[in-house]
Write a protein that holds these residues in place. Structure first.
Motif, mmCIF file in Angstrom:
data_model
loop_
_atom_site.group_PDB
_atom_site.id
_atom_site.type_symbol
_atom_site.label_atom_id
_atom_site.label_comp_id
_atom_site.label_asym_id
_atom_site.label_seq_id
_atom_site.Cartn_x
_atom_site.Cartn_y
_atom_site.Cartn_z
ATOM 1 N N ASP A 73 1.005 1.859 -3.598
ATOM 2 C CA ASP A 73 -0.302 2.328 -4.058
ATOM 3 C C ASP A 73 -0.511 3.795 -3.725
ATOM 4 O O ASP A 73 -0.967 4.569 -4.560
ATOM 5 N N SER A 74 -0.168 4.177 -2.490
ATOM 6 C CA SER A 74 -0.471 5.554 -2.126
ATOM 7 C C SER A 74 0.460 6.521 -2.844
ATOM 8 O O SER A 74 0.054 7.624 -3.182
ATOM 9 N N ALA A 75 1.691 6.090 -3.109
ATOM 10 C CA ALA A 75 2.578 6.943 -3.899
ATOM 11 C C ALA A 75 2.026 7.098 -5.314
ATOM 12 O O ALA A 75 1.985 8.202 -5.864
ATOM 13 N N ALA A 76 1.559 5.983 -5.872
ATOM 14 C CA ALA A 76 0.986 6.035 -7.223
ATOM 15 C C ALA A 76 -0.252 6.920 -7.242
ATOM 16 O O ALA A 76 -0.435 7.738 -8.145
ATOM 17 N N ALA A 77 -1.087 6.795 -6.204
ATOM 18 C CA ALA A 77 -2.322 7.576 -6.153
ATOM 19 C C ALA A 77 -2.026 9.071 -6.041
ATOM 20 O O ALA A 77 -2.854 9.895 -6.394
ATOM 21 N N LEU A 78 -0.832 9.424 -5.571
ATOM 22 C CA LEU A 78 -0.454 10.836 -5.499
ATOM 23 C C LEU A 78 0.189 11.308 -6.800
ATOM 24 O O LEU A 78 0.748 12.392 -6.864
ATOM 25 N N GLY A 79 0.138 10.443 -7.801
ATOM 26 C CA GLY A 79 0.629 10.847 -9.113
ATOM 27 C C GLY A 79 2.120 10.656 -9.307
ATOM 28 O O GLY A 79 2.689 11.157 -10.267
ATOM 29 N N MET A 80 2.777 9.936 -8.420
ATOM 30 C CA MET A 80 4.211 9.723 -8.605
ATOM 31 C C MET A 80 4.430 8.639 -9.650
ATOM 32 O O MET A 80 3.700 7.652 -9.692
ATOM 33 N N ASN A 81 5.461 8.831 -10.468
ATOM 34 C CA ASN A 81 5.798 7.768 -11.405
ATOM 35 C C ASN A 81 6.710 6.766 -10.688
ATOM 36 O O ASN A 81 7.033 6.939 -9.508
ATOM 37 N N TYR A 131 11.602 8.710 -3.610
ATOM 38 C CA TYR A 131 11.129 9.464 -2.452
ATOM 39 C C TYR A 131 10.471 8.589 -1.389
ATOM 40 O O TYR A 131 10.391 8.983 -0.236
ATOM 41 N N VAL A 132 9.961 7.439 -1.788
ATOM 42 C CA VAL A 132 9.176 6.648 -0.835
ATOM 43 C C VAL A 132 9.863 5.329 -0.470
ATOM 44 O O VAL A 132 10.098 5.045 0.698
ATOM 45 N N HIS A 162 0.811 -1.217 0.000
ATOM 46 C CA HIS A 162 0.000 0.000 0.000
ATOM 47 C C HIS A 162 0.845 1.268 0.000
ATOM 48 O O HIS A 162 0.350 2.344 -0.303
ATOM 49 N N GLN A 163 2.129 1.136 0.332
ATOM 50 C CA GLN A 163 3.009 2.296 0.182
ATOM 51 C C GLN A 163 3.190 2.643 -1.295
ATOM 52 O O GLN A 163 3.194 3.808 -1.670
ATOM 53 N N GLN A 201 9.945 8.279 -9.159
ATOM 54 C CA GLN A 201 9.676 9.106 -7.979
ATOM 55 C C GLN A 201 9.272 8.236 -6.791
ATOM 56 O O GLN A 201 9.680 8.489 -5.654
#
Lengths: 254, 224
Positions: B124-132, B139-140, B121-122, B135
């Motif tokens: 997923d949430s990065a993806a949901a924030l528009g990160m490619n 960053y995550v 889910h980390q 990124q």
């Protein structure tokens, strides 16, 4: 609510292996509309939400956001996702960053906005939900409800046009549910387009402009909340609602 | 104690020669470590890909390097490759190549382990924030794996420093070899020299590895 269609789902099918989770979903969501998706577990609610922002790619059918197709195509989807905020059940803040950095990371790095400007937005939002003094804290120092409110703010700071909420209160203690739902209600009042998956029936009734009832990957009912809760059209929905009602069955003799 | 072996250390340039020998080992291991860490991170990411070809390739590479004793790898690089392809690799270069190959495989496996320990889910949430993808990693995921990786990486580094003593077998004069030379040259005059020389070598290895362990502790505390 305006008449403009913001999110259009047509003929959406999603299969995992041989299992069909979504079986031809057609759904139009207008700008500013608050849609609550209900249904028994495993009916495809979460999958529907995950398809809407491209976390799952459809097996068939299309989803359009503001006339742009949501596909799993790399570059385009990262662009499009900035218009769709999503909050998950497992309040997944980044554990290595403090609250402020959690919120500002994506707007600064993805949208290339000025950090100071994003921080102003974050300050305004954090103050509104009463978590401004927690800005330097790390996620592990917050309660579930606090984390979930931060997760909502983190999504809001991207200035999305649609917000998706996937059972955001399911993992919370009952006392913390309220504080999260209040934030969502306020958001709805401000005219945000929202798609909400929840098991909080009272809340669904209070916030929804429209209830979608899913079963076995199909939309079984699509109606106004009052109508749905007082007089559901289908047998399936009636059965579902009954599982939430308790009748007094025991008598006490004291 | 007329023949106190300790005096051999101070005869001529003996101590300096030992230090030079140590530098040979350290230089090879440091170059190999500096190459292995970035390559290992890339290799670890490559190993977590779902693509079956990348899985097969990385599997074969990892198992090959792991099963082969480092000495055999050294011989293959130094003697085998030279014969087979006519490349004239110096002992230095072959050692760096072998230890980098080894370090990359080991580091890659550590990185793979750290990456799959990050909950889905980390991502997923990065993806949901528009990160490619880049990124999300930058960053995550990577910052979160760092802390897990530090002690493991340090352990690998010290292992590499110690294992480079094998280069003596492809003809390089590193610290152990120098020590042996000193002992042999003084065999009759100072029979107890061996103890002192090896003792000093032990100390030199300790001094080389200990600061690295200290650094690890510090970093681990800082990157909570």
């Amino acid at each position: 609510m305006e008449e403009r269609i913001q999110l259009q789902v047509s003929g959406l099918v999603k299969r995992f292996g041989t299992e069909t989770v979504l079986d031809g979903i057609d759904l139009c969501i207008r700008k500013g509309e608050v849609v609550v998706v209900l249904g028994p577990s495993g009916c495809g609610k979460s999958t529907l939400l995950r398809c809407m922002n491209g976390l799952e790619s459809p097996s068939a059918g299309t989803i359009f956001l503001d006339g742009e197709e949501v596909t799993s195509d790399g570059k385009k989807i990262t662009q499009l996702r900035q218009k769709i905020g999503m909050v998950f059940q497992s309040y997944d803040l980044f554990p290595n960053k403090n609250i402020m950095d959690n919120i500002t990371l994506a707007p600064v790095k993805v949208q290339k906005r000025l950090k100071s400007e994003v921080e102003q937005d974050a300050e305004r939002l954090l103050k509104r939900v009463g978590l401004w003094e927690k800005r330097k804290a790390y996620p592990r120092e917050l309660s579930g409800g606090q984390k979930q409110r931060v997760a909502i703010i983190r999504a809001l700071c991207m200035n999305p046009e649609v917000m998706l909420f996937d059972e955001v209160t399911a993992a919370l203690d009952p006392e913390m549910v309220r504080e999260v739902l209040d934030v969502m209600l306020e958001l709805a009042d401000q005219g945000m387009t929202m798609v909400i998956v929840t098991h909080e029936m009272q809340f669904a009734r209070a916030i929804a402009d429209r209830i979608i009832f899913l079963d076995n990957g199909n939309i079984v009912e699509d109606s106004k909340p009052d109508e749905f809760f007082t007089n559901p059209k289908t047998q399936r929905a009636r059965e579902f609602l009954q599982t939430f009602a308790y009748k007094k069955r025991r008598t006490h003799t004291d | 104690m007329q023949d106190s072996g300790i005096s051999v250390l101070f005869m001529g340039k003996n101590f300096l020669r030992l230090l030079e020998g140590l530098w040979v080992t350290l230089r090879i291991s440091l170059i190999a470590v500096l190459l292995s860490i970035p390559l290992g991170i890339l290799f670890g990411m490559f190993m977590t890909m779902k693509n079956p070809v990348s899985r097969a390739v990385s599997r074969v590479y990892l198992e090959f390097i792991r099963i082969m004793p480092q000495l055999v790898l050294l011989f293959i690089a130094y003697f085998g490759v030279t014969r087979a392809f006519g490349w004239n690799l110096s002992a230095d270069v072959s050692a760096v190549i072998v230890f980098t190959l080894w370090g990359t495989a080991e580091m890659g496996d550590l990185v793979r382990g750290a990456l799959i320990s990050i909950p889905k889910h980390q991502y997923d949430s990065a993806a949901a924030l528009g990160m490619n993808k880049i990124q999300t990693f930058g960053y995550v995921v990577v910052p979160q794996t760092m802390r897990r990786l530090i002690p493991l990486t340090i352990n690998l580094t010290t292992r590499m420093i110690k294992t480079t003593s094998l280069v003596v077998l492809i003809g390089m004069t590193e610290v152990l070899k120098v020590g042996k030379q000193i002992i042999d040259a003084n065999r009759f005059d100072y029979p107890t020299a061996a103890l002192w020389v090896y003792g000093v070598i032990f100390l030199l290895y300790f001094l080389a590895c200990w600061p690295i362990s200290m650094l690890a502790k510090k970093l681990e505390k800082r990157w909570r």
